[in-house]
Every structure is written in structure tokens, then in C-alpha cells.
Write an enzyme that holds these catalytic residues in place. Structure first.
Site, PDB file in Angstrom:
ATOM      1  N   HIS A   8       1.704   6.906  -0.924  1.00 27.58           N
ATOM      2  CA  HIS A   8       0.822   6.115  -0.049  1.00 27.58           C
ATOM      3  C   HIS A   8      -0.502   5.910  -0.783  1.00 27.58           C
ATOM      4  CE1 HIS A   8      -1.106   4.617   3.570  1.00 27.58           C
ATOM      5  NE2 HIS A   8       0.080   4.628   4.152  1.00 27.58           N
ATOM      6  N   HIS A  25       0.803  -1.223   0.000  1.00 28.15           N
ATOM      7  CA  HIS A  25       0.000   0.000   0.000  1.00 28.15           C
ATOM      8  C   HIS A  25       0.839   1.277   0.000  1.00 28.15           C
ATOM      9  CE1 HIS A  25       1.182  -0.551   4.136  1.00 28.15           C
ATOM     10  NE2 HIS A  25       0.976   0.754   4.293  1.00 28.15           N
TER      11      HIS A  25
END
Length: 150
Positions: free
Chosen positions: A73, A58
């Protein structure tokens, strides 16, 4: 020296203050810009030329040869997905070029699972004054997102 940081995803450019996470919204990690991604499955691209120094499904950090590190992110709280819905294309320590696919994901699927798919792009260890946004309302993956004066 000015480093051009490319957008890892296509979408709408938004200020970090709109990210629904205080760590990013208050620039605790560092200054940057966020992208509200298009809701289509897509490759997430490296924002700069460098080395992958941190890699999670992620999130990842690419550090340039002169030490500028950029954090990408993918979504908020997506660490809770434990990698589900993310496909990695590189390994930690790998050299990458700006625009090279690092991860594939589907922001619509992330959103359907209850997470905000917004993507903060952070200049680590930078001062807010060192960044200047490209100024576009929307951006395609690989296009300039902001400049970082070092």
C-alpha cells in the site's frame, strides 16, 4: 516453507504500529512491516514472484503460486488521489518476478499533497507468529524485508 518478502521501496523500516491508520497499525488487514520511503521518485517493486491479483494505482496484491498474497500500500489515504501521481507498469493478472517494477511514484509529491507516504507491506491471511523481520533499520528496494513461514 519460508517465503522471503522483499521491500517494494527503499527507506526506513518501521513497525506497523507507527502507520497513521488504525486498519494497518492494528494489523486488521494482516501482519507485516512498513517502510517510510526515501523522498525520491522511484519504481515500486514486486515483493515476491507471483501474479498481480489486485491492482490500483496506490496499492497492489501479488499472490505466489502456492497462494501466499502480499499487499503493498503506497501511502495512507492515497486512494483519494484517484491515481494522480502513480504510473502503473503491469496489468491485473500479469505474472511478475520479485524486484520487477509495478508502479512508479514520488513519495515527496504524495507528502506535499498532504498524505503520509509510509508503505505498509502486509502478509494477507498470515498469523503474526509466521513473520520474522529481516532486522535492518533501513532497506533498499528489492532487499529482504521479512520472512513468512508457511
Amino acid at each position: 516453507m519460508t517465503l522471503s518478502v522483499a521491500s517494494p521501496v527503499s527507506g526506513r523500516v518501521v513497525p506497523l504500529t507507527e502507520v497513521p491508520d488504525p486498519v494497518f497499525a492494528q494489523a486488521m488487514v494482516g501482519p507485516g512491516v512498513a517502510v517510510e520511503p526515501d523522498r525520491t521518485a522511484a519504481d515500486v517493486l514486486s515483493p515476491v514472484d507471483g501474479t498481480v491479483v489486485t491492482l490500483h494505482p496506490h496499492a497492489f496484491v501479488v499472490a505466489t503460486a502456492d497462494g501466499a498474497a502480499v499487499l503493498v500500500h503506497l501511502g495512507i489515504d492515497t486512494v483519494k488521489r484517484k491515481g494522480e501521481g502513480f504510473t502503473l507498469h503491469v496489468v491485473k493478472g500479469e505474472a511478475v518476478r520479485a524486484g520487477q517494477p509495478v508502479v512508479t511514484w514520488d513519495p515527496a509529491e504524495v507528502e506535499a499533497a498532504g498524505y503520509a507516504p509510509i508503505c505498509p507491506v502486509i502478509a494477507l491471511d498470515a498469523s503474526p507468529e509466521a513473520l520474522s523481520e529481516a532486522g535492518a533499520d533501513s532497506v533498499a528496494a528489492g532487499e529482504a524485508l521479512f520472512s513468512w513461514t508457511r
